[in-house]
Design a protein around this motif. Structure first.
Motif, PDB file in Angstrom:
ATOM      1  N   ALA A 176    -100.622  72.051  63.476  1.00 46.53           N
ATOM      2  CA  ALA A 176    -101.107  73.562  63.684  1.00 46.53           C
ATOM      3  C   ALA A 176    -102.494  74.181  63.356  1.00 46.53           C
ATOM      4  O   ALA A 176    -103.164  74.940  64.198  1.00 46.53           O
ATOM      5  CB  ALA A 176    -100.391  74.284  62.497  1.00 46.53           C
ATOM      6  N   ALA A 177    -102.991  73.669  62.446  1.00 41.10           N
ATOM      7  CA  ALA A 177    -104.411  73.838  62.161  1.00 41.10           C
ATOM      8  C   ALA A 177    -105.381  73.564  63.092  1.00 41.10           C
ATOM      9  O   ALA A 177    -106.027  74.117  63.188  1.00 41.10           O
ATOM     10  CB  ALA A 177    -104.995  73.132  61.044  1.00 41.10           C
ATOM     11  N   CYS A 178    -105.056  72.195  63.820  1.00 41.42           N
ATOM     12  CA  CYS A 178    -105.789  72.548  65.148  1.00 41.42           C
ATOM     13  C   CYS A 178    -105.526  73.005  66.423  1.00 41.42           C
ATOM     14  O   CYS A 178    -106.705  73.794  67.256  1.00 41.42           O
ATOM     15  CB  CYS A 178    -105.847  70.638  65.789  1.00 41.42           C
ATOM     16  N   VAL A 179    -103.821  73.447  66.162  1.00 40.58           N
ATOM     17  CA  VAL A 179    -103.877  74.541  67.645  1.00 40.58           C
ATOM     18  C   VAL A 179    -104.568  75.788  67.175  1.00 40.58           C
ATOM     19  O   VAL A 179    -105.057  76.220  67.981  1.00 40.58           O
ATOM     20  CB  VAL A 179    -102.659  74.520  67.890  1.00 40.58           C
ATOM     21  N   GLU A 180    -104.350  76.078  66.064  1.00 44.50           N
ATOM     22  CA  GLU A 180    -104.793  77.866  65.374  1.00 44.50           C
ATOM     23  C   GLU A 180    -106.385  77.919  66.226  1.00 44.50           C
ATOM     24  O   GLU A 180    -106.850  79.067  66.314  1.00 44.50           O
ATOM     25  CB  GLU A 180    -104.351  77.520  64.306  1.00 44.50           C
ATOM     26  N   LEU A 181    -106.718  76.858  65.430  1.00 45.79           N
ATOM     27  CA  LEU A 181    -109.064  76.734  65.757  1.00 45.79           C
ATOM     28  C   LEU A 181    -109.201  76.984  67.259  1.00 45.79           C
ATOM     29  O   LEU A 181    -109.646  77.796  67.212  1.00 45.79           O
ATOM     30  CB  LEU A 181    -108.991  75.515  64.840  1.00 45.79           C
ATOM     31  N   TRP A 182    -108.685  76.027  67.617  1.00 49.12           N
ATOM     32  CA  TRP A 182    -108.530  75.977  69.375  1.00 49.12           C
ATOM     33  C   TRP A 182    -108.562  77.301  70.053  1.00 49.12           C
ATOM     34  O   TRP A 182    -108.898  77.965  71.012  1.00 49.12           O
ATOM     35  CB  TRP A 182    -108.107  74.699  69.998  1.00 49.12           C
ATOM     36  N   SER A 183    -106.978  78.313  69.410  1.00 50.32           N
ATOM     37  CA  SER A 183    -106.688  79.032  70.417  1.00 50.32           C
ATOM     38  C   SER A 183    -107.358  80.261  69.501  1.00 50.32           C
ATOM     39  O   SER A 183    -107.128  81.525  70.704  1.00 50.32           O
ATOM     40  CB  SER A 183    -105.224  79.535  69.857  1.00 50.32           C
ATOM     41  N   ALA A 184    -107.923  80.029  69.072  1.00 53.64           N
ATOM     42  CA  ALA A 184    -109.434  81.249  68.821  1.00 53.64           C
ATOM     43  C   ALA A 184    -110.488  81.157  68.688  1.00 53.64           C
ATOM     44  O   ALA A 184    -111.037  81.703  69.156  1.00 53.64           O
ATOM     45  CB  ALA A 184    -109.633  81.280  66.804  1.00 53.64           C
ATOM     46  N   ILE A 185    -110.732  79.872  69.336  1.00 57.47           N
ATOM     47  CA  ILE A 185    -112.415  80.251  70.757  1.00 57.47           C
ATOM     48  C   ILE A 185    -112.178  79.813  71.441  1.00 57.47           C
ATOM     49  O   ILE A 185    -112.329  81.003  72.348  1.00 57.47           O
ATOM     50  CB  ILE A 185    -112.541  78.320  69.851  1.00 57.47           C
ATOM     51  N   ALA A 186    -110.784  79.961  72.273  1.00 56.62           N
ATOM     52  CA  ALA A 186    -109.965  80.408  73.423  1.00 56.62           C
ATOM     53  C   ALA A 186    -110.299  81.406  74.065  1.00 56.62           C
ATOM     54  O   ALA A 186    -109.753  82.074  74.626  1.00 56.62           O
ATOM     55  CB  ALA A 186    -108.909  78.923  73.881  1.00 56.62           C
ATOM     56  N   THR A 187    -109.313  82.401  72.659  1.00 56.94           N
ATOM     57  CA  THR A 187    -109.471  83.698  73.027  1.00 56.94           C
ATOM     58  C   THR A 187    -110.660  84.857  72.206  1.00 56.94           C
ATOM     59  O   THR A 187    -109.910  85.704  72.284  1.00 56.94           O
ATOM     60  CB  THR A 187    -107.867  83.827  72.524  1.00 56.94           C
ATOM     61  N   ALA A 188    -111.518  84.104  72.136  1.00 56.64           N
ATOM     62  CA  ALA A 188    -112.580  84.947  71.383  1.00 56.64           C
ATOM     63  C   ALA A 188    -112.610  86.312  72.598  1.00 56.64           C
ATOM     64  O   ALA A 188    -113.416  85.461  73.657  1.00 56.64           O
ATOM     65  CB  ALA A 188    -113.585  84.116  70.769  1.00 56.64           C
TER      66      ALA A 188
END
Length: 128
Positions: free
Chosen positions: A63-75
């Motif tokens: 969950a923590a990894c997906v959350e971080l990468w999702s935020a980076i991908a959609t910035a």
């Protein structure tokens, strides 16, 4: 078949599987669509992020990894230029340049590890 040839075939197969996972992972950031992350990331994944300097933050768990990468991908206003992805067995190195919304960029590298078709480790480093 010799033992050496069997090992080479197994390594080549593992490398091909890792390369496909890395292709799909990189596509998340190229398309700004994190929907594939859930199936790419292992439950016990660990990220050592590039920020905050100097050592970055550690994220543990899917969950923590997906959350971080999702935020980076959609910035908004950001994008990655992929410079190179190198794969050997279950490990991959991704060289990249990240363009921020203000026009500035960072160059960096991710050291990745894949087990059973899922990302289990990602360590990010940036050029200082």
């Amino acid at each position: 078949m010799t033992q050496e040839l069997i090992i080479d075939i197994a390594t080549a197969k593992r490398s091909a599987e890792t390369a496909e996972i890395m292709r799909r992972y990189n596509d998340v950031f190229q398309s700004h669509d994190p929907s594939a992350l859930d199936e790419l990331v292992a439950d016990g994944c660990v990220i050592e992020n590039t920020t905050p300097a100097p050592d970055g933050a550690r994220r543990t768990g899917k969950a923590a990894c997906v959350e971080l990468w999702s935020a980076i991908a959609t910035a908004p206003g950001t994008h990655f230029d992929l410079e190179e992805t190198y794969v050997a067995g279950d490990r991959a190195t991704i060289r990249w340049r990240f363009w921020m919304s203000d026009g500035n960029s960072l160059r960096g590298v991710n050291l990745m590890r894949v087990v059973d078709g899922r990302i289990v480790e990602a360590m990010g480093y940036v050029k200082g």
